[in-house]
Design an enzyme around this catalytic site. Structure first.
Site, short mmCIF file in Angstrom:
data_model
loop_
_atom_site.label_atom_id
_atom_site.label_comp_id
_atom_site.label_asym_id
_atom_site.label_seq_id
_atom_site.Cartn_x
_atom_site.Cartn_y
_atom_site.Cartn_z
N ARG A 237 1.17 -1.33 0.20
CA ARG A 237 -0.02 0.12 0.35
C ARG A 237 1.06 1.12 0.55
NH1 ARG A 237 -3.34 -2.72 -1.69
NH2 ARG A 237 -5.39 -2.38 -0.58
N GLU A 266 -4.22 7.78 -5.04
CA GLU A 266 -4.06 7.37 -6.32
C GLU A 266 -5.60 7.50 -7.06
OE1 GLU A 266 -4.29 2.81 -5.77
OE2 GLU A 266 -1.90 2.65 -5.20
N HIS A 285 -1.03 0.83 -9.79
CA HIS A 285 -1.88 -0.37 -9.39
C HIS A 285 -2.34 -1.56 -9.83
CE1 HIS A 285 -3.88 -0.65 -4.77
NE2 HIS A 285 -3.74 -1.57 -5.32
#
Length: 328
Positions: A237, A266, A285
């Protein structure tokens, strides 16, 4: 009477049909500003929610007094206020296992891309700079035979260790709160303190969940322990890693490079200073982002949701306390 399910993630036709056979389904395709308003409007009658990448906290849960279960299409659960779920007896499920191998592939892809400067040299060619044979200015570093330090030895960490040990002949170090002798036996791995792992490793991969204890785990003091030749990869993360400290370490060449699949914010803003660096590889991601794995994750989430709505204990229950409160 069918129960009501609210989706904030579009599923395949087959999975949509399966849900519609068991429940009344409302699709809110995107939790954007408009989508969030529609989601809030749909919550009062919802018995189940299914989706990902949306912060679900107490105020949102308060809008859904009939809610029984939230099925997250993810393995990480840092977007959910689990205490609020427990207090309301709302079950939370996730999708571990099915994304393990794919996410480990992403981690190793970043290791290789950084070591061999794949992205940087692709751009160098496209800019017309390949006019003669290459020289030291284009050299990367070996991966095989080097030392990989894995911070967090869960399912994904183990899958990464297996690739490193069996595929690349790497020495494997790992850091967890407690040593894991079975991992050491399988992968000839050695447990280290975080400080020792950072100092000894040629590659460091972050594979741990985001918790209060792991937030900003890697900052300037930790980066200063790494070798100047080392490469850091984060597939966990974004908030586990201090981005400003990493930027300085990379800009000043205090470490060789880094590969990031996750970020504090993000999507990563187009004006992020990180994008100025030529020794950083970034991906949006994509840890579990293959067609096969995302469908498997969605299928697992549907299984969890339908089991919970049928009164069964779902296989991937995150908060057993809520189950106890619903089933005293």
């Amino acid at each position: 009477m069918k129960k009501r399910i609210v989706l904030y993630k579009r599923l395949s036709e087959a999975l949509m049909a399966r849900l519609q056979a068991h429940a009344e389904v409302t699709l809110v395709e995107s939790p954007s500003a408009d989508g969030l308003a529609r989601l809030r409007a749909a919550l009062p009658g919802a018995h189940g929610l299914l989706g990902a990448s949306l912060r679900l906290d107490a105020p949102l849960l308060d809008l859904a007094p009939q809610l029984e279960v939230v099925s997250s299409v993810s393995v990480g659960v840092d977007n959910y206020d689990i205490d609020a779920f427990d207090q309301r007896g709302v079950l939370l499920t996730n999708t571990p296992d099915v994304l393990t191998e794919t996410t480990a592939d992403t981690g190793f892809a970043l290791i290789l891309a950084c070591a061999r400067r794949v992205v940087e040299l692709d751009g160098w060619i496209r800019a017309g700079h390949w006019q003669a044979g290459i020289g030291p200015a284009q050299f990367g570093c070996d991966v095989q035979g080097k030392t990989l330090g894995i911070v967090g030895m869960g399912r994904i960490g183990e899958a990464l260790a297996r690739r490193a040990h069996a595929g690349f002949g790497m020495r494997v170090l790992y850091h967890t709160r407690q040593p894991r002798p079975e991992v050491e036996a399988r992968f000839a791995a050695a447990h280290r303190s975080l400080e020792a792992l950072l100092a000894e490793s040629d590659f460091v991969c972050l594979c741990l969940p985001l918790t209060a204890a792991t937030e900003n785990l890697i900052g300037a003091p930790q980066l200063a322990l790494m070798k100047p030749s080392a490469i850091l990869v984060n597939i966990s993360r974004g908030r586990v890693l201090g981005e400003a400290a990493l930027f300085q370490a990379l800009a000043e060449r205090r470490i060789r490079g880094a590969g990031l699949d996750v970020f504090v914010r993000e999507p990563l803003p187009a004006d992020s200073p990180l994008l100025q660096l030529d020794n950083l590889v970034v991906t949006p991601h994509i840890g579990s982002a293959t067609e096969e794995t995302r469908e498997a994750m969605a299928r697992c989430a549907v299984d969890n949701l339908l089991a919970a709505l049928a009164g069964e204990r779902p296989q991937n229950l995150v908060n057993p306390l809520a189950w106890s409160r619903r089933n005293p």
